[in-house]
Design a protein around this motif. Structure first.
Motif, PDB file in Angstrom:
ATOM      1  N   PRO A 155       0.815  -1.222   0.000  1.00 36.79           N
ATOM      2  CA  PRO A 155       0.000   0.000   0.000  1.00 36.79           C
ATOM      3  C   PRO A 155       0.849   1.273   0.000  1.00 36.79           C
ATOM      4  O   PRO A 155       0.442   2.293  -0.560  1.00 36.79           O
ATOM      5  N   GLU A 173      -6.675  -9.961   4.606  1.00 39.33           N
ATOM      6  CA  GLU A 173      -7.626  -8.892   4.276  1.00 39.33           C
ATOM      7  C   GLU A 173      -7.428  -8.379   2.860  1.00 39.33           C
ATOM      8  O   GLU A 173      -8.360  -7.811   2.281  1.00 39.33           O
ATOM      9  N   ARG A 174      -6.237  -8.567   2.287  1.00 43.60           N
ATOM     10  CA  ARG A 174      -5.947  -8.099   0.918  1.00 43.60           C
ATOM     11  C   ARG A 174      -5.344  -9.238   0.105  1.00 43.60           C
ATOM     12  O   ARG A 174      -4.146  -9.218  -0.224  1.00 43.60           O
TER      13      ARG A 174
END
Length: 206
Positions: free
Chosen positions: A108, A199-200
């Protein structure tokens, strides 16, 4: 072996106090070639070496980081300030985490906060915020080390010379305390990284 408690803990805390981070304003604002990057990192982090001939950063390391997607590719063989900031993060993480975990943490960051990606929050902003936090933690870290040392020095009080080297056992106890602390924090870091990965999920692996 004879341990002078006061001398030893003072020496340990003094070495901890010498630990510093590269400040953003010390990083050149111009793009650097690879040789300039390795030279800069070597000069800035020389105090963190364990042995004099240790290498802080090499060309091979940089190429491996790029190959493993930890570091965005350079522009025309030149590395920006954001590249250097990322390399500093990698330097501190690589002794704790696998390349896969570091990539997970930085996806990210590199996707949103590298120059030109449109975020109002720059990588330098993130770096400055994080390392300011670490700097403020130094006092509590030193207090914790001193506490662990004192507890270790209070162990094996009843050991006789015939049973073993009391000073060595105390030092061993101190090392075990520090190691357990690192082990527990490593477990936490790995769990948090696994949670991020869950989660990703990577769409390529579906």
């Amino acid at each position: 072996m004879t341990i002078d408690d006061k001398d030893m803990i003072n020496s340990i805390l003094e070495s901890v106090s010498r630990i510093d981070y590269i400040k953003p304003e010390d990083i050149p604002n111009i793009d650097l070639y690879m040789d300039q990057v390795t030279t800069f990192m070597e000069e800035q982090l020389v105090s963190s070496k364990r042995y004099a001939d240790d290498k802080i950063l090499t060309k091979t390391m940089i190429n491996n980081y790029a190959k493993n997607k930890l570091l965005p590719p350079p522009e025309k063989k030149r590395y920006s300030k954001e590249h250097v900031l990322t390399l500093i993060f990698i330097y501190y993480f690589k002794s704790l985490l696998s390349f896969r975990d570091i990539e997970e943490l930085f996806k990210p960051i590199t996707a949103k906060h590298f120059t030109g990606h449109g975020s109002s929050l720059s990588l330098e902003d993130i770096y400055r915020e994080v390392f300011t936090l670490e700097e403020s933690e130094m006092s509590s870290i030193k207090t914790d080390i001193a506490s662990k040392f004192q507890k270790a020095m209070d162990t094996f009080q009843d050991v006789s010379e015939e049973d073993g080297d009391q000073d060595y056992l105390k030092l061993f106890s101190f090392i075990c305390e520090l190691s357990f602390d690192v082990y527990m924090k490593m477990q936490m870091i790995e769990q948090l990284t696994d949670q991020l990965r869950a989660e990703r999920p990577d769409p390529k692996k579906k």
